[in-house]
Design a protein around this motif. Structure first.
Motif, mmCIF file in Angstrom:
data_model
loop_
_atom_site.group_PDB
_atom_site.id
_atom_site.type_symbol
_atom_site.label_atom_id
_atom_site.label_comp_id
_atom_site.label_asym_id
_atom_site.label_seq_id
_atom_site.Cartn_x
_atom_site.Cartn_y
_atom_site.Cartn_z
ATOM 1 N N PHE A 89 11.185 5.940 6.494
ATOM 2 C CA PHE A 89 9.942 6.111 7.256
ATOM 3 C C PHE A 89 8.803 5.902 6.280
ATOM 4 C CE2 PHE A 89 6.519 8.793 9.127
ATOM 5 C CZ PHE A 89 6.416 8.159 10.355
ATOM 6 N N PHE A 90 8.096 4.775 6.431
ATOM 7 C CA PHE A 90 7.049 4.394 5.488
ATOM 8 C C PHE A 90 5.690 4.419 6.186
ATOM 9 C CE2 PHE A 90 4.263 1.735 3.025
ATOM 10 C CZ PHE A 90 4.670 1.918 1.715
ATOM 11 N N VAL A 91 4.774 5.250 5.664
ATOM 12 C CA VAL A 91 3.431 5.348 6.239
ATOM 13 C C VAL A 91 2.497 4.441 5.445
ATOM 14 C CG1 VAL A 91 1.593 6.885 6.984
ATOM 15 C CG2 VAL A 91 3.942 7.745 6.840
ATOM 16 N N PRO A 92 1.974 3.382 6.072
ATOM 17 C CA PRO A 92 1.173 2.394 5.341
ATOM 18 C C PRO A 92 -0.152 2.940 4.822
ATOM 19 C CG PRO A 92 2.002 1.495 7.414
ATOM 20 C CD PRO A 92 2.234 2.972 7.452
ATOM 21 N N SER A 93 -0.693 2.243 3.849
ATOM 22 C CA SER A 93 -1.973 2.608 3.249
ATOM 23 C C SER A 93 -3.133 2.071 4.077
ATOM 24 C CB SER A 93 -2.058 2.082 1.818
ATOM 25 O OG SER A 93 -1.822 0.683 1.782
ATOM 26 N N THR A 94 -4.341 2.385 3.663
ATOM 27 C CA THR A 94 -5.544 1.988 4.386
ATOM 28 C C THR A 94 -5.701 0.476 4.403
ATOM 29 O OG1 THR A 94 -6.595 4.020 3.607
ATOM 30 C CG2 THR A 94 -8.029 2.340 4.566
ATOM 31 N N SER A 95 -5.879 -0.074 5.572
ATOM 32 C CA SER A 95 -6.142 -1.512 5.692
ATOM 33 C C SER A 95 -7.305 -1.770 6.641
ATOM 34 C CB SER A 95 -4.882 -2.239 6.184
ATOM 35 O OG SER A 95 -4.443 -1.725 7.436
ATOM 36 N N ALA A 96 -8.114 -0.725 6.906
ATOM 37 C CA ALA A 96 -9.265 -0.845 7.801
ATOM 38 C C ALA A 96 -10.544 -0.494 7.048
ATOM 39 C CB ALA A 96 -9.107 0.080 9.003
ATOM 40 N N PHE A 97 -11.523 -1.370 7.110
ATOM 41 C CA PHE A 97 -12.760 -1.195 6.357
ATOM 42 C C PHE A 97 -13.985 -1.247 7.268
ATOM 43 C CE2 PHE A 97 -9.453 -2.874 3.681
ATOM 44 C CZ PHE A 97 -9.519 -2.084 2.551
ATOM 45 N N ASP A 98 -13.758 -0.936 8.526
ATOM 46 C CA ASP A 98 -14.836 -0.925 9.517
ATOM 47 C C ASP A 98 -15.871 0.138 9.145
ATOM 48 O OD1 ASP A 98 -16.362 -1.184 11.781
ATOM 49 O OD2 ASP A 98 -14.671 -1.120 13.166
ATOM 50 N N THR A 99 -17.129 -0.132 9.382
ATOM 51 C CA THR A 99 -18.185 0.849 9.130
ATOM 52 C C THR A 99 -18.894 1.280 10.412
ATOM 53 O OG1 THR A 99 -19.804 -0.910 8.696
ATOM 54 C CG2 THR A 99 -18.600 -0.023 6.802
ATOM 55 N N THR A 100 -18.393 0.830 11.561
ATOM 56 C CA THR A 100 -19.026 1.183 12.840
ATOM 57 C C THR A 100 -18.289 2.308 13.549
ATOM 58 O OG1 THR A 100 -17.740 -0.470 14.068
ATOM 59 C CG2 THR A 100 -19.840 -1.174 13.111
#
Length: 364
Positions: A89-100
């Motif tokens: 079970f692998f929980v991915p790292s941050t891949s979202a850089f939205d600022t809204t």
């Protein structure tokens, strides 16, 4: 005309120098100003209870999906298959850089593209243990980690709720036998909480072959007691935790230390002044050296056997390399190799997880 040209060049140089000086003093503030969402937090609509029963809620799942990023390998795997397999079970790292907004939608296209490329250089190393289950979730955006505003905590709670739901689906599909828990960065943060709330003190705890909490600082005194697990001290040890954060000398670790000191540990005690867990992936495995080259952004990745990092855990708890390998374009300021925590030691991690699953089986 030539003199005018020289004036222009000189002016540009002065502006560049002033910019470099300003960034050295105010760089972190500038990043925070640019990346922290200014919008008010808005709670997303809850996912339906059956959300993670569907294949499209996962980056990786053993259902024959074409292009599963966890199945990628830079070379044929010639090692003997393990006697016992353990789903991961692998929980991915941050891949979202939205600022809204504070949370990325679960079907965010950009987060999916970047997330799949990161999984190629991270989760693929663990696929030697067994099939990888990597959920898509409404992750907190990058800016949430640059502030202690209440909105950031709410965003992390939303993300954790999705991870918890995905873990429930993972256990329903894998009701017995050993399991491996792993993550990176934000994923490791959620995984720490998941172990404390959903694994510790429950029957599933006896199934844990290893937990890889990579790319997030873990306190030996303020976190581990809440997990009821020890840091791994031997390469053939099962049921323990591995964690490391990769830097090259000369390193600037101030931003990680600030994050480590800011929040209390899972026990409720302050992390500040405690020791950071550091596992050296080189001493935990005996695989041939090499590193994955490619930053997970442009998508091109390959194994370069000439890159063999020499790394040791320093007094502060960071995995420190004695030189800066040229591995990709996503090295962060301060010689921070965060994106490459798995990629730098891909062959070693691949051997390490197999060894720990075998050690779990040997005890039973």
């Amino acid at each position: 005309m030539a003199r005018k040209f020289l004036y222009i060049i000189a002016t540009c140089i002065v502006i560049a120098v002033i910019g470099m000086i300003a960034f050295s003093f105010f760089g972190q503030r500038l990043i925070e100003s640019a990346m922290i969402p200014r919008a008010a937090f808005s709670a997303p609509t809850p996912l339906p209870p059956s959300a993670y029963d569907k294949a499209d809620a996962w980056f990786s799942r053993p259902d024959g999906r074409k292009g599963d990023p966890s199945l990628w390998s830079p070379q044929p795997d010639s090692a003997a298959k393990p006697a016992v397999t353990a789903p991961v079970f692998f929980v991915p790292s941050t891949s979202a850089f939205d600022t809204t907004r504070w949370n990325a939608p679960i079907d965010d296209a950009n987060a999916r593209i970047y997330g799949e490329r990161l999984l190629r250089i991270q989760a693929s190393a663990l696929a030697s243990a067994g099939p990888v289950w990597a959920p898509r979730y409404r992750q907190a955006v990058f800016g949430a980690f640059l502030t202690n505003q209440p909105e950031a905590k709410k965003a992390l709670d939303v993300a954790y709720g999705d991870v918890k739901a995905a873990f429930g689906a993972f256990l329903r599909a894998n009701p017995s036998g050993p399991i491996v828990l792993a993550g990176h960065s934000q994923g490791s943060l959620h995984l720490m909480r998941l172990i404390a709330e959903e694994v510790t003190g429950r029957p599933v705890a006896t199934r844990l072959a290893a937990a890889y909490l990579v790319g997030w600082p873990v306190s030996i005194e303020a976190d581990l007691p809440a997990l009821a697990l020890l840091g791994c001290t031997a390469p053939d040890q099962a049921g323990c935790i591995l964690s490391w954060q990769s830097f090259a000398s000369p390193a600037d670790t101030a931003s990680v230390i600030k994050l480590f000191d800011r929040d209390p540990g899972l026990t409720g005690k302050p992390r500040k002044g405690t020791h950071m867990l550091c596992t050296n992936p080189l001493t935990g495995a005996s695989a041939r050296g090499g590193a994955l080259v490619g930053d997970g952004i442009e998508g091109k990745t390959e194994l370069d056997a000439t890159i063999r990092p020499n790394a040791t855990c320093d007094a502060k708890g960071f995995l420190m390399m004695d030189s800066a390998p040229e591995i990709g374009s996503a090295v962060l300021p301060g010689n921070n190799y965060h994106v490459y925590d798995y990629a730098l030691f891909w062959p070693q991690v691949r051997a390490d997880v197999r060894r720990r699953v075998d050690a779990w089986a040997a005890k039973r």
